[in-house]
Write a protein that holds these residues in place. Structure first.
Motif, short mmCIF file in Angstrom:
data_model
loop_
_atom_site.label_atom_id
_atom_site.label_comp_id
_atom_site.label_asym_id
_atom_site.label_seq_id
_atom_site.Cartn_x
_atom_site.Cartn_y
_atom_site.Cartn_z
N ARG A 1 0.85 -1.18 0.00
CA ARG A 1 0.00 0.00 0.00
C ARG A 1 0.89 1.24 0.00
O ARG A 1 2.00 1.22 0.52
N LYS A 2 0.40 2.32 -0.54
CA LYS A 2 1.17 3.55 -0.57
C LYS A 2 1.51 3.98 0.86
O LYS A 2 0.66 4.00 1.74
N LYS B 1 6.02 2.00 -7.72
CA LYS B 1 6.50 1.88 -6.34
C LYS B 1 7.99 2.23 -6.22
O LYS B 1 8.60 2.02 -5.17
N SER C 1 -5.43 -10.60 -8.79
CA SER C 1 -6.43 -9.83 -8.06
C SER C 1 -7.02 -8.78 -8.99
O SER C 1 -6.29 -7.97 -9.57
N SER C 2 -8.33 -8.80 -9.13
CA SER C 2 -8.98 -7.81 -10.00
C SER C 2 -8.84 -6.40 -9.44
O SER C 2 -8.71 -5.43 -10.20
N PHE C 3 -8.82 -6.28 -8.11
CA PHE C 3 -8.63 -4.97 -7.50
C PHE C 3 -7.26 -4.40 -7.82
O PHE C 3 -7.11 -3.23 -8.20
N VAL C 4 -6.23 -5.24 -7.70
CA VAL C 4 -4.86 -4.80 -8.01
C VAL C 4 -4.75 -4.45 -9.49
O VAL C 4 -4.12 -3.46 -9.88
N LYS D 1 -7.06 -3.37 -11.48
CA LYS D 1 -7.73 -2.10 -11.73
C LYS D 1 -6.91 -0.93 -11.22
O LYS D 1 -6.89 0.16 -11.81
N THR D 2 -6.17 -1.17 -10.14
CA THR D 2 -5.41 -0.09 -9.51
C THR D 2 -4.10 0.21 -10.23
O THR D 2 -3.77 1.39 -10.47
N VAL D 3 -3.32 -0.85 -10.59
CA VAL D 3 -1.98 -0.61 -11.14
C VAL D 3 -1.81 -1.16 -12.56
O VAL D 3 -0.74 -0.99 -13.15
N ARG E 1 -0.36 -4.70 4.91
CA ARG E 1 -0.14 -3.66 3.91
C ARG E 1 0.95 -4.02 2.90
O ARG E 1 1.29 -3.21 2.05
#
Length: 364
Positions: A246-247, A281, A316-319, A321-323, A350
């Motif tokens: 996480r950031k 990152k 991961s679909s969330f990951v 979508k995010t990166v 995290r």
């Protein structure tokens, strides 16, 4: 493939004839693939044409010069009396596995004498190299070199192994000097070339023998032998740890996640060569500071590069979508190592981690 970093040699001469020899050695080493060099001579002996080779005037007292150069250089070469060299470096000498190599030559270039760090520091090898150029005699005093025996610390340094127990150097060397054979066991590496005299490859471990273990794994039985000075443990640094976070993840969070993953898999932290992640990152302080603390490289890749990595990964679909890619840690580890996924994604609060290993090839 990254270019191999050249080692740095610095040369000090005290007389006119010694200065001429220093200029020759500076030119010779400067043209070598492995070395870069500088030479320092008294101003009254310095010739302008030597500056092109890296020869400079030494203005400060020798002790002050040596204090600075001992920290910066891989090898210090003195041309003159051995006693002058010994007194110059004596206050800085700390550890034979970390100290710079120190060599002395007479001003006529007849003898090349390694005084410090002959094995791990490469002093003996450099002495032979310089002697071959000068048609001089390398004066080696280390027992394994005199007896022409296998030197385990030289083998470790040449191949980039981390020596887990330095006391093992003495134990293995003593065994070979006494004419007894030493067993070799290794895991997840390939060894090529002719097996040195005095060593044998074990199919089944012989408990009464002393051993050289080459492994990334913390095996309790082997660790016990190493603690008792019945073995030496050499750790190959070929593991790449992929990191997603996480950031703003802290250095402590990143470090603890990596160390917990390694502990769970019984892997030495010294087996890690690099951390890897996605390029967004690249500026994460938590990853940067962890890499700096342990001396690991930190490599990053674009989402497009990670998507091109072949293999089966935990997506991961969330990951995604995010990166832009569904898995960072596993793909980054494999991409950086050019090897195989060894430890699948481990999820923390995290930070996520994974590890990949490229089975390396070493030579005896």
């Amino acid at each position: 493939m990254t270019e191999k970093k050249r080692k740095r040699a610095v040369i000090a001469a005290f007389t006119g004839e010694g200065s001429r020899l220093a200029a020759f050695l500076c030119s010779f080493l400067g043209a070598a693939e492995e070395w870069e060099s500088e030479a320092y001579v008294p101003a009254r002996f310095l010739r302008e044409e030597w500056r092109a080779f890296g020869v400079k005037e030494r203005g400060e007292p020798l002790a002050e010069w040596a204090k600075v150069q001992f920290q910066r250089a891989d090898a210090l070469i003195f041309i003159g009396a051995a006693g002058i060299a010994v007194r110059a470096v004596a206050p800085m000498v700390r550890d034979k596995l970390l100290d710079a190599a120190v060599l002395v030559l007479d001003e006529k270039g007849q003898y090349v004498i390694p005084l410090l760090s002959g094995h791990v520091g490469g002093g003996n090898a450099l002495a032979k190299y310089l002697a071959s150029a000068l048609h001089a005699l390398p004066v080696l005093t280390t027992a394994s070199d005199v007896q022409q025996l296998f030197a385990v610390d030289v083998f470790a340094a040449r191949n980039g192994f981390v020596i887990w127990n330095r006391e093992g150097i003495r134990a293995i060397t003593a065994e070979l000097l006494e004419g007894r054979s030493v067993g070799v066991c290794f895991e997840e590496v390939q060894l090529g070339g002719r097996l040195p005299e005095g060593l044998y490859l074990e199919r089944e471990r012989e408990s009464e023998k002393k051993h050289i273990y080459i492994t990334p794994f913390q095996r309790e039985e082997w660790l016990k032998e190493a603690r008792e000075e019945r073995a030496i443990l050499l750790i190959p640094s070929c593991l790449t740890v992929g990191v997603g976070c996480r950031k703003g993840a802290t250095q402590r969070e990143v470090e603890e996640s990596i160390l917990q993953m390694l502990k769970k898999e019984n892997i030495f932290p010294q087996a890690v060569r690099a951390l890897a992640s996605i390029d967004i990152k690249k500026e994460e302080e938590g990853i940067q500071k962890t890499a700096q603390k342990y001396g690991w490289k930190f490599e990053t890749f674009s989402a497009e590069e990670l998507l091109e990595v072949s293999g089966t990964f935990s997506e991961s679909s969330f990951v995604a979508k995010t990166v832009g890619v569904g898995n960072v840690c596993e793909r980054a580890a494999v991409c950086a190592s050019e090897g195989r996924l060894w430890v699948a994604k481990t999820v923390g609060k995290r930070v996520t981690t994974a590890a990949a290993w490229k089975r390396p090839f070493y030579r005896w």
